[in-house]
Scaffold this motif. Structure first.
Motif, PDB file in Angstrom:
ATOM      1  N   ALA A   1      15.988   4.536 -27.159  1.00 10.97           N
ATOM      2  CA  ALA A   1      15.418   5.578 -26.386  1.00 10.97           C
ATOM      3  C   ALA A   1      13.627   5.345 -26.595  1.00 10.97           C
ATOM      4  N   PHE A   2      13.475   4.909 -27.622  1.00 16.01           N
ATOM      5  CA  PHE A   2      11.560   4.591 -27.708  1.00 16.01           C
ATOM      6  C   PHE A   2      11.451   3.394 -27.465  1.00 16.01           C
ATOM      7  N   TRP A   3      12.286   2.212 -27.480  1.00 15.40           N
ATOM      8  CA  TRP A   3      11.724   1.055 -26.963  1.00 15.40           C
ATOM      9  C   TRP A   3      11.997   0.982 -25.124  1.00 15.40           C
ATOM     10  N   ILE A   4      12.999   1.558 -24.856  1.00 14.01           N
ATOM     11  CA  ILE A   4      13.092   1.577 -23.156  1.00 14.01           C
ATOM     12  C   ILE A   4      12.130   2.470 -22.633  1.00 14.01           C
ATOM     13  N   THR A   5      11.619   3.616 -23.303  1.00 15.68           N
ATOM     14  CA  THR A   5      10.693   4.348 -23.053  1.00 15.68           C
ATOM     15  C   THR A   5       9.376   3.312 -22.738  1.00 15.68           C
ATOM     16  N   LEU A   6       9.170   2.735 -24.053  1.00 14.11           N
ATOM     17  CA  LEU A   6       7.693   1.539 -23.806  1.00 14.11           C
ATOM     18  C   LEU A   6       7.858   0.889 -22.829  1.00 14.11           C
ATOM     19  N   THR A   7       9.113   0.208 -22.703  1.00 13.44           N
ATOM     20  CA  THR A   7       9.202  -0.986 -21.462  1.00 13.44           C
ATOM     21  C   THR A   7       8.991  -0.365 -20.190  1.00 13.44           C
ATOM     22  N   THR A   8       9.424   0.818 -19.911  1.00 11.96           N
ATOM     23  CA  THR A   8       9.303   1.539 -18.631  1.00 11.96           C
ATOM     24  C   THR A   8       7.913   1.945 -18.365  1.00 11.96           C
ATOM     25  N   GLY A   9       7.249   2.525 -19.475  1.00 10.44           N
ATOM     26  CA  GLY A   9       5.835   2.733 -19.486  1.00 10.44           C
ATOM     27  C   GLY A   9       4.853   1.688 -19.058  1.00 10.44           C
ATOM     28  N   LEU A  10       4.943   0.467 -19.784  1.00  5.52           N
ATOM     29  CA  LEU A  10       4.310  -0.574 -19.314  1.00  5.52           C
ATOM     30  C   LEU A  10       4.709  -1.228 -18.093  1.00  5.52           C
ATOM     31  N   LEU A  11       5.846  -0.953 -17.446  1.00  3.04           N
ATOM     32  CA  LEU A  11       6.048  -1.467 -16.155  1.00  3.04           C
ATOM     33  C   LEU A  11       5.526  -0.682 -15.111  1.00  3.04           C
ATOM     34  N   CYS A  12       5.418   0.774 -15.211  1.00  2.00           N
ATOM     35  CA  CYS A  12       4.636   1.652 -14.367  1.00  2.00           C
ATOM     36  C   CYS A  12       3.178   1.101 -14.577  1.00  2.00           C
ATOM     37  N   VAL A  13       2.622   1.072 -15.615  1.00  5.53           N
ATOM     38  CA  VAL A  13       1.036   0.878 -15.553  1.00  5.53           C
ATOM     39  C   VAL A  13       0.940  -0.364 -14.882  1.00  5.53           C
ATOM     40  N   MET A  14       1.779  -1.717 -15.022  1.00  8.10           N
ATOM     41  CA  MET A  14       1.328  -2.954 -14.588  1.00  8.10           C
ATOM     42  C   MET A  14       1.716  -2.874 -12.960  1.00  8.10           C
ATOM     43  N   LEU A  15       2.725  -2.236 -12.603  1.00  8.02           N
ATOM     44  CA  LEU A  15       2.670  -2.110 -10.979  1.00  8.02           C
ATOM     45  C   LEU A  15       1.665  -1.255 -10.391  1.00  8.02           C
ATOM     46  N   GLY A  16       1.263  -0.089 -11.274  1.00  6.54           N
ATOM     47  CA  GLY A  16       0.088   0.695 -10.712  1.00  6.54           C
ATOM     48  C   GLY A  16      -0.899  -0.102 -10.362  1.00  6.54           C
ATOM     49  N   LEU A  17      -1.507  -0.910 -11.539  1.00  4.49           N
ATOM     50  CA  LEU A  17      -2.633  -1.817 -11.527  1.00  4.49           C
ATOM     51  C   LEU A  17      -2.457  -2.788 -10.227  1.00  4.49           C
ATOM     52  N   VAL A  18      -1.213  -3.181 -10.261  1.00  6.66           N
ATOM     53  CA  VAL A  18      -0.898  -4.547  -9.037  1.00  6.66           C
ATOM     54  C   VAL A  18      -1.273  -3.975  -7.935  1.00  6.66           C
ATOM     55  N   MET A  19      -0.638  -2.254  -7.545  1.00  9.53           N
ATOM     56  CA  MET A  19      -0.887  -1.796  -6.006  1.00  9.53           C
ATOM     57  C   MET A  19      -2.475  -1.584  -5.976  1.00  9.53           C
ATOM     58  N   ALA A  20      -3.303  -1.148  -7.226  1.00  5.17           N
ATOM     59  CA  ALA A  20      -4.609  -0.933  -6.971  1.00  5.17           C
ATOM     60  C   ALA A  20      -5.504  -2.082  -6.617  1.00  5.17           C
ATOM     61  N   VAL A  21      -5.109  -3.155  -7.146  1.00  9.87           N
ATOM     62  CA  VAL A  21      -5.649  -4.407  -6.888  1.00  9.87           C
ATOM     63  C   VAL A  21      -5.351  -4.986  -5.227  1.00  9.87           C
ATOM     64  N   ALA A  22      -4.059  -4.763  -4.895  1.00 12.48           N
ATOM     65  CA  ALA A  22      -3.545  -5.451  -3.811  1.00 12.48           C
ATOM     66  C   ALA A  22      -4.159  -4.565  -2.585  1.00 12.48           C
ATOM     67  N   TYR A  23      -4.334  -3.257  -2.925  1.00 12.68           N
ATOM     68  CA  TYR A  23      -4.962  -2.308  -1.619  1.00 12.68           C
ATOM     69  C   TYR A  23      -6.581  -2.691  -1.708  1.00 12.68           C
ATOM     70  N   ARG A  24      -7.182  -3.185  -2.745  1.00  6.91           N
ATOM     71  CA  ARG A  24      -8.488  -3.585  -2.605  1.00  6.91           C
ATOM     72  C   ARG A  24      -8.678  -5.009  -1.793  1.00  6.91           C
ATOM     73  N   MET A  25      -7.708  -6.008  -2.164  1.00  8.21           N
ATOM     74  CA  MET A  25      -7.964  -7.268  -1.942  1.00  8.21           C
ATOM     75  C   MET A  25      -6.859  -7.677  -0.464  1.00  8.21           C
ATOM     76  N   GLN A  26      -5.748  -7.143  -0.586  1.00  5.79           N
ATOM     77  CA  GLN A  26      -4.848  -7.512   0.473  1.00  5.79           C
ATOM     78  C   GLN A  26      -4.206  -6.328   1.024  1.00  5.79           C
TER      79      GLN A  26
END
Length: 342
Positions: free
Chosen positions: A250-275
């Motif tokens: 449970a600890f490691w899957i939460t860590l993986t999902t949290g990092l996935l959400c952070v990465m997707l959120g940053l990608v969306m923010a950058v894509a909204y600025r550039m494309q």
């Protein structure tokens, strides 16, 4: 009881063995049903947007299912050891068993499995849960376990988590579970807001809420790690071996999902600025053909009307007038000129 040949105390009731927590089974079933329902209607989406819809829905359902499942999971800290130990109180008979310990946010789960299962003319296969969340009294549950006459290894580990134990594990893990669970519920609320905003023309705020979802998951892990490390480790020795605990699935899957959400959120923010056009096309919010993805409205975009600009509008053709009409117009203009001169 003595006449029947039983050794006191004995476990009077049936030995419950649960291969999976019922709460986790319900959560997984609900999200799987939602996924199957979407797959059924997926052929109705035309063009390349079918793949984009599939990626978005699967990712969103996975994140939501993980946040809910780990909140009710009993595998945040786990440990397992094979040992030789006494089976019952007031008895000198020893057994060979595998002892498992799973610590969750709301309690502990202790398993005891004989190797082999059939020993001392009994089936040694126990799975006992002791909870402390939602107003549950852990001390009373431990007292009931004593009345049942559970095996010595189960009672030994359960006693380590009682409020009166000198190890202090009860206060330590109860605080960790309280703050971690509260933070995960906030992350789940952010996930709900993310889905609402991504279905509206506010993609940038949806990306921000997805980023917040990942941040709150990482904060939950931080709270859990900090609180569980406040006190020195307490030795757990059920029999001849020592049981050591470590972070569970449970600890490691939460860590993986949290990092996935952070990465997707940053990608969306950058894509909204550039494309921004490409991002809108991915979320089915592009009205015209996208130059990058090559999507037209008929291939899954919003079928909004396209208004023709003024330069593109056809000019009104000149309609020739008849001779009588032209003479009448000339006489009318000549009359107006005379009136102006007078």
């Amino acid at each position: 009881m003595t006449a029947l040949g039983h050794t006191l105390p004995f476990y009077a009731g049936p030995k419950p063995t649960f291969p999976m927590d019922t709460t986790l089974a319900v959560i997984i079933t609900i999200f799987l049903m939602a996924l199957v329902t979407f797959i059924v209607i997926l052929p109705g989406i035309r063009g390349k947007m079918r793949l984009f819809w599939l990626l978005r829905v699967v990712t969103s359902l996975f994140i939501g299912a993980v946040i809910l499942a780990v909140n009710f999971s009993s595998e945040w800290s786990v440990g397992r050891v094979s040992t030789n130990t006494s089976y019952k109180a007031f008895s000198s008979e020893w057994i060979s068993v595998d002892v498992g310990l799973q610590i969750g946010l709301g309690g502990v789960n202790i398993t005891l499995t004989g190797t082999p299962v059939q020993q001392l003319n009994e089936t040694i296969n126990y799975n006992e849960e002791f909870t402390w969340h939602l107003g549950e009294n852990y001390a009373k549950e431990y007292a009931k376990a004593l009345e049942k006459g559970l095996p010595d290894p189960v009672l030994y580990l359960a006693e380590k988590f009682t409020p009166s134990s000198p190890c202090g594990l009860h206060r330590q893990y109860r605080l960790a579970g309280h703050y971690t669970s509260a933070t995960l519920w906030v992350a789940f609320l952010c996930w709900l807001l993310t889905n609402v905003m991504l279905s509206m023309p506010v993609l940038v705020y949806g990306g921000h809420m997805l980023l917040a979802t990942g941040i709150f998951q990482l904060l939950a892990l931080l709270f859990y790690s900090m609180v569980t490390s406040l006190t020195p480790p307490c030795p757990l020795c059920p029999g001849t071996a020592t049981l050591h605990t470590h972070h569970g699935p449970a600890f490691w899957i939460t860590l993986t999902t949290g990092l996935l959400c952070v990465m997707l959120g940053l990608v969306m923010a950058v894509a909204y600025r550039m494309q921004p056009h490409r991002l809108k096309a991915f979320f089915n919010q592009s009205a015209g053909e996208d130059p990058v993805l090559g999507l037209s409205p008929e291939e899954g975009g919003l079928l909004t009307p396209r208004y023709r600009s003024i330069p593109e509008s056809p000019k009104t053709p000149d309609i020739p007038l008849s001779e009588d009409s032209s003479e009448a117009c000339c006489e009318e203009e000549h009359t107006k000129e005379l009136d102006c001169v007078l």
